[in-house]
Design a protein around this motif. Structure first.
Motif, PDB file in Angstrom:
ATOM      1  N   GLU A 147       0.894  -1.224  -0.090  1.00 53.05           N
ATOM      2  CA  GLU A 147      -0.051   0.166  -0.150  1.00 53.05           C
ATOM      3  C   GLU A 147       0.748   1.489  -0.134  1.00 53.05           C
ATOM      4  O   GLU A 147       0.494   2.304  -0.657  1.00 53.05           O
ATOM      5  CB  GLU A 147      -0.885  -0.035   1.340  1.00 53.05           C
ATOM      6  CG  GLU A 147      -1.757   1.080   1.368  1.00 53.05           C
ATOM      7  CD  GLU A 147      -2.609   1.217   2.754  1.00 53.05           C
ATOM      8  OE1 GLU A 147      -2.942   0.065   3.358  1.00 53.05           O
ATOM      9  OE2 GLU A 147      -2.687   2.217   3.329  1.00 53.05           O
ATOM     10  N   LEU A 300      -7.859   8.469   0.125  1.00 53.55           N
ATOM     11  CA  LEU A 300      -8.576   7.593   0.725  1.00 53.55           C
ATOM     12  C   LEU A 300     -10.017   7.726   0.435  1.00 53.55           C
ATOM     13  O   LEU A 300     -11.009   7.695   1.237  1.00 53.55           O
ATOM     14  CB  LEU A 300      -8.327   8.095   2.187  1.00 53.55           C
ATOM     15  CG  LEU A 300      -6.985   7.848   2.859  1.00 53.55           C
ATOM     16  CD1 LEU A 300      -6.872   8.716   4.314  1.00 53.55           C
ATOM     17  CD2 LEU A 300      -6.415   6.633   3.049  1.00 53.55           C
TER      18      LEU A 300
ATOM     19  N   ARG B 527      -5.191   0.305   9.905  1.00 54.76           N
ATOM     20  CA  ARG B 527      -4.780   1.409   9.702  1.00 54.76           C
ATOM     21  C   ARG B 527      -5.868   2.291   9.651  1.00 54.76           C
ATOM     22  O   ARG B 527      -6.659   2.083   8.769  1.00 54.76           O
ATOM     23  CB  ARG B 527      -3.890   1.466   8.392  1.00 54.76           C
ATOM     24  CG  ARG B 527      -2.417   0.743   8.452  1.00 54.76           C
ATOM     25  CD  ARG B 527      -1.897   0.356   7.276  1.00 54.76           C
ATOM     26  NE  ARG B 527      -1.182   1.645   6.917  1.00 54.76           N
ATOM     27  CZ  ARG B 527      -0.203   1.607   5.891  1.00 54.76           C
ATOM     28  NH1 ARG B 527       0.068   0.374   5.404  1.00 54.76           N
ATOM     29  NH2 ARG B 527       0.443   2.716   5.722  1.00 54.76           N
ATOM     30  N   ALA B 550      -0.847   5.753   9.497  1.00 56.07           N
ATOM     31  CA  ALA B 550      -2.309   6.084   8.940  1.00 56.07           C
ATOM     32  C   ALA B 550      -2.181   5.437   7.582  1.00 56.07           C
ATOM     33  O   ALA B 550      -1.307   5.125   6.965  1.00 56.07           O
ATOM     34  CB  ALA B 550      -1.972   7.616   8.350  1.00 56.07           C
ATOM     35  N   LYS B 551      -3.474   5.034   7.252  1.00 56.38           N
ATOM     36  CA  LYS B 551      -3.568   4.711   6.040  1.00 56.38           C
ATOM     37  C   LYS B 551      -3.241   5.437   4.817  1.00 56.38           C
ATOM     38  O   LYS B 551      -3.563   6.748   5.001  1.00 56.38           O
ATOM     39  CB  LYS B 551      -5.163   4.005   5.758  1.00 56.38           C
ATOM     40  CG  LYS B 551      -5.363   3.519   4.434  1.00 56.38           C
ATOM     41  CD  LYS B 551      -6.467   2.147   4.802  1.00 56.38           C
ATOM     42  CE  LYS B 551      -6.602   1.167   3.729  1.00 56.38           C
ATOM     43  NZ  LYS B 551      -5.360   0.364   3.548  1.00 56.38           N
ATOM     44  N   ARG B 552      -2.491   4.837   3.943  1.00 57.06           N
ATOM     45  CA  ARG B 552      -2.213   5.735   2.716  1.00 57.06           C
ATOM     46  C   ARG B 552      -3.047   6.145   1.730  1.00 57.06           C
ATOM     47  O   ARG B 552      -3.118   6.988   0.927  1.00 57.06           O
ATOM     48  CB  ARG B 552      -0.681   5.686   2.397  1.00 57.06           C
ATOM     49  CG  ARG B 552       0.260   6.216   3.647  1.00 57.06           C
ATOM     50  CD  ARG B 552       1.558   6.328   3.242  1.00 57.06           C
ATOM     51  NE  ARG B 552       1.751   7.190   2.123  1.00 57.06           N
ATOM     52  CZ  ARG B 552       2.861   7.056   1.175  1.00 57.06           C
ATOM     53  NH1 ARG B 552       3.697   6.413   1.688  1.00 57.06           N
ATOM     54  NH2 ARG B 552       2.468   7.772   0.170  1.00 57.06           N
TER      55      ARG B 552
END
Lengths: 311, 602
Positions: A147, A300, B527, B550-552
């Motif tokens: 990711e 996001l 995340r 954090a989620k990216r």
């Protein structure tokens, strides 16, 4: 499909519908299946925009993707199209391919930009169920970039293309001034459209449906005067609203609050006030005349979209 | 009215370690005596709850009247009282055994004596029961009846040389079991003319008939119309119906000395018919109640919260309903800063807790979040009386306390000799105090330890099983409170203390547990859209820290005309997944995070 079939289709459209002068008529081509003179014929048939599935300029990665063409063939196809008179050419590119790193992706973008296309679609690879590539990943033959690397690739792409005058106007789409894809804008603005041919999708009023997939049956049924549509879905108001949201927010300029109100008769904030407030606080949305994703929200987007779909 | 001749009654129970064939033997006895026809026969007839059948355990007691014509030509009444088979229900088991004169001690011919064999046999001996050893599963190729007899003798001091050799599966030896019961189990004794004295060994709630009380009569008789009184609760009621289980309920004119059956007396609440209480006549009260009654107290507590706060009312209703049948489980509303409104629930033990949780989710379709279970601590604050604390969130800071005590259990572990070292290490790690060790046979060693009950929560049984490749067994009983050096460990998510994740730990282990737990939480918490620091703290001192980055990137690359519906469904799925998590502040936390403290390996 021979070019004269396509010519007949287009002339039928012109005789059946009122077609605007500046109408965008796109043909999608794959470098591996196209011949030079065909491009001339397409142009002659009335196509004025060409979208090419280039995917990558790295021959090894093209193999990974199961593509039969080489980067050399992309160049030939591109120059032939220009020669044939196409003034609006788009390239499809893919990143996040197993074995690709950020540098690799940068080299593909550089080569693509060097050609001077009018439009680029840059998609992060989505691995679908029961595809060969999924099997290869499961078997441990390939590793998808994680990711964080995908995020780096995406960020680099957005910044590099805008430096080069290809302005991002949708999550995965970039265009020179005046060259946004009108056809796709229709989807994102959640407008109505008709699809012709086997497997084509349509959206009419509050209904979505598609044509049956088998071309043979499609022709048979049409000849017998039977219905060729299937999968009819009546869209409730909630669903129509949610689709307007997650499609509209894909566009960088977002959803215009006034236009929304004109279309639905009530304001955006009165249906989604709470979600919007929450997402603005999280720094994922910004709200002025338009409601749109922030730069963080762009990465996001699903987290944002999920807030607008019904339970 | 013809009352049964109590010389022809035999009351017995079957005690065994789990999976040694208790239910199969009961099934076979019912079948051979035509109490149940072959047609009605299904496995584990006496286990009525689906959960009981699935887990192969008995949760509620049962009683069946079996009519048997013995070889001496006489017809006998055999009452089989089936007991719950787990350490959480030791008190209930002891009361069921108190209703009997004899017990079949069933031991698997290849597994041999296990910890529950011993614990249950001792319960039976404590109640002065005649014990008939039965070696079951002799049809198995690896059966070793002689070794097993030897183990019974060594572990319990019971002469097992004449133990019955049985296969409940094939039916071999079943008639010998019936004859042995007639010959060895003493008939009941009692005074028919004395005031009624009957033991309550279970009660269940029926929505049509109210509470159905399971009783064994010791003195006198009970008949419809009689005014009765529960001696411990003082509740008075009029008998509406008495009967026996054949195994379905069948009314009889009355029950007298030695008989086992049910009473219905218009009582709506099982709290008023407590297991172990004595029923007598209101007008002619017995001068003394039957021995052994005590109030059962929950030993293990946890918080139960609805995932969706809107289901709080539904959860309360479900708890109310479950409690109708299970007075040993308690609950009261509690509020957690992190989780909102829920209930603090108390259980007899870990299995009891799991059963209740599972029933709430299955039978009442509730989406629940359970906090990690904890024991009840006894805390004495400086200059104050001691108090019991069942929620770690209420645990005072160390400056305020004079003395902290925690419950201990006496634990009996049976293992093959090659695992002794590993299991002694395990007990040592769990703050165990060695009591003794005994070789029961060449292949069986018995270890005896005292252990803090709280240590049992950290998957002690799982560790025992894995360290003995499945061959170890255990049983424990509560022995009382002991002083301990305990501290509260707090967990902070994104800087906010999450009360529902606080737990109590021994001071010497606080660092290790804290470090392991934050690591575990980092793996479990997905995340988010921002960095989430996870910290462990004792009082205000941070002892460990990890960060969920954090989620990216979370974005679908393509969405065109043909796949709008499919993409919408993906988004709906994503939203549903998120709803399954609990939001604490801005952080979405999966349910299993709240149990992660239990999963930390030591």
């Amino acid at each position: 499909m021979p070019a004269y079939y396509l010519e007949r289709i287009i002339s039928t459209c012109f005789s059946s519908f009122q077609v605007q002068n500046e109408a965008e008529i796109t043909i999608e081509v794959n470098p591996e299946t196209i011949h030079r003179n065909e491009l001339n014929e397409f142009k002659a048939a009335g196509f004025n925009r060409l979208s090419m599935g280039a995917q990558s300029f790295d021959d090894k990665l093209l193999k990974t993707l199961g593509r039969k063409h080489s980067s050399e063939e992309i160049l030939q196809c591109y120059f032939s199209a220009r020669k044939a008179g196409f003034k609006n050419i788009s390239l499809d590119l893919i990143f996040g391919i197993p074995g690709q790193n950020v540098d690799c992706w940068f080299r593909t973008l550089e080569k693509a930009v060097e050609l001077g296309p009018d439009h680029i679609s840059a998609y992060c690879l989505e691995v679908h169920h029961k595809t060969l590539i999924q099997k290869q990943i499961n078997d441990g033959l390939f590793d998808l970039p994680d990711e964080d690397i995908q995020a780096d690739m995406y960020l680099m792409c957005v910044e590099f293309l805008s430096e080069k005058g290809l302005i991002q106007y949708e999550i995965s789409n970039f265009a020179k001034k005046g060259k946004k894809c009108k056809h796709n804008l229709f989807y994102w603005e959640n407008e109505n459209y008709l699809g012709f041919g086997a497997g084509a999708h349509s959206h009419v009023g509050n209904c979505r449906f598609k044509n049956i997939d088998s071309p043979i049956n499609y022709v048979k049924k049409l000849q017998n005067g039977e219905d060729i549509s299937e999968d009819h879905e009546e869209l409730s108001r909630d669903i129509a609203l949610s689709e307007t949201m997650f499609l509209g927010l894909r566009l960088i300029e977002g959803i215009n609050l006034n236009e929304f109100k004109k279309k639905f008769g009530f304001s955006l904030t009165c249906v989604y006030g709470e979600q919007i407030k929450n997402l603005v606080e999280k720094g994922l949305l910004s709200c002025g005349e338009n409601l749109k994703l922030t730069k963080k929200g762009l990465f996001l987007a699903n987290m944002v979209f999920a807030e607008f779909v019904p339970d | 009215m013809s009352m049964t001749d109590f010389r022809k009654v035999r009351n017995f129970s079957i005690v065994a370690h789990i999976d040694h064939g208790k239910s199969t033997l009961a099934d076979r006895l019912l079948e051979v005596t035509h109490t149940i026809s072959k047609r009605e026969m299904k496995e584990q007839v006496l286990d009525r709850l689906d959960l009981e059948r699935e887990r192969g355990i008995t949760i509620k007691a049962q009683a069946v009247r079996i009519l048997y014509k013995a070889k001496d030509g006489e017809e006998y009444i055999l009452n089989l009282i089936d007991t719950p088979g787990h350490v959480d229900f030791t008190y209930e088991v002891s009361r069921s055994l108190a209703a009997c004169e004899g017990a079949l001690l069933v031991v698997d011919a290849s597994q041999g004596v296990e910890a529950q064999t011993i614990a249950n046999a001792y319960l039976a001996l404590d109640n002065d029961l005649e014990i008939i050893p039965v070696v079951n599963k002799i049809d198995l190729p690896n059966a070793e009846p002689e070794r097993v007899k030897h183990e019974i003798k060594e572990s319990l001091g019971i002469d097992a040389s004449n133990a019955l050799l049985v296969s409940a599966k094939t039916g071999e030896g079943i008639n010998d079991v019936l004859e042995s019961i007639i010959q060895k189990v003493p008939p009941p004794k009692g005074n028919l003319e004395a005031p009624l004295k009957a033991l309550i060994f279970d009660s269940v709630y029926d929505s049509y008939r109210g509470t159905i009380i399971f009783i064994r009569v010791f003195d006198g008789k009970i008949i419809p119309g009689m005014k009765i009184k529960m001696m411990a609760t003082g509740r008075v009621a009029e008998v509406e119906d008495v009967g026996v289980f054949r195994p379905n309920m069948m009314s009889v004119s009355g029950l007298s000395v030695g008989e086992v059956g049910y009473v219905i007396a218009g009582i709506k609440d099982v709290k008023e018919t407590k297991v172990g209480d004595t029923i007598t006549e209101e007008k002619r009260e017995a001068n003394k109640s039957l021995p052994g009654y005590r109030e059962v107290k929950p030993m293990v507590f946890c918080g139960l919260y609805p995932i969706d706060g809107g289901e709080y009312g539904a959860l309360r209703d479900a708890l109310d309903k479950l409690r109708l049948n299970d007075p040993s489980f308690v609950y009261e509303p509690e509020t957690s800063k992190a989780l909102g409104f829920g209930f603090r629930c108390g259980f007899l033990g870990l299995l009891h807790m799991e059963i209740i949780k599972e029933r709430l989710e299955r039978e009442y379709k509730l989406d629940l979040l359970a906090t990690a279970p904890n024991v009840v601590y006894k805390v004495t604050k400086v200059g104050k009386d001691s108090q019991f604390i069942s929620n770690p969130a209420d645990f005072p800071s160390s400056g305020e306390t004079e003395k902290i005590e925690e419950p201990y259990v006496s634990i009996l572990i049976l293992i093959p000799p090659e695992f002794v070292g590993g299991i002694m290490d395990l007990c040592q790690d769990r703050r165990g105090e060695f009591k003794n060790m005994q070789y029961l046979s060449k292949s069986r060693v018995q270890l005896h330890y005292y252990l803090p009950l709280s240590e049992m929560m950290f998957d002690f049984y799982g560790s025992l099983k894995s360290r003995t490749r499945g061959y170890g067994s255990m049983d424990y009983e509560y022995v009382g409170y002991r002083e301990s050096d305990l501290v509260k460990l707090n967990i902070l998510l994104a800087g906010e203390l999450v009360d529902a994740l606080s737990f109590i730990v021994h001071k010497d282990e606080a660092y290790g547990r804290g470090r392991d737990l934050v690591k575990k939480l980092r793996e479990i918490i997905p995340r988010q859209f921002f960095d989430v620091p996870i910290q462990a703290a004792i009082e205000s001192r941070i002892i460990a820290r990890e960060t969920v980055k954090a989620k990216r990137k979370d974005v679908l690359a393509k969405c065109y005309g043909g796949d709008i519906t499919r993409k919408r469904k993906l988004l709906e799925k994503q939203k549903a997944g998120k709803k399954k998590m609990k939001s604490i502040g801005q952080v979405e936390v999966p349910r299993e995070a709240f149990l992660s403290v239990l999963k930390v390996d030591k």
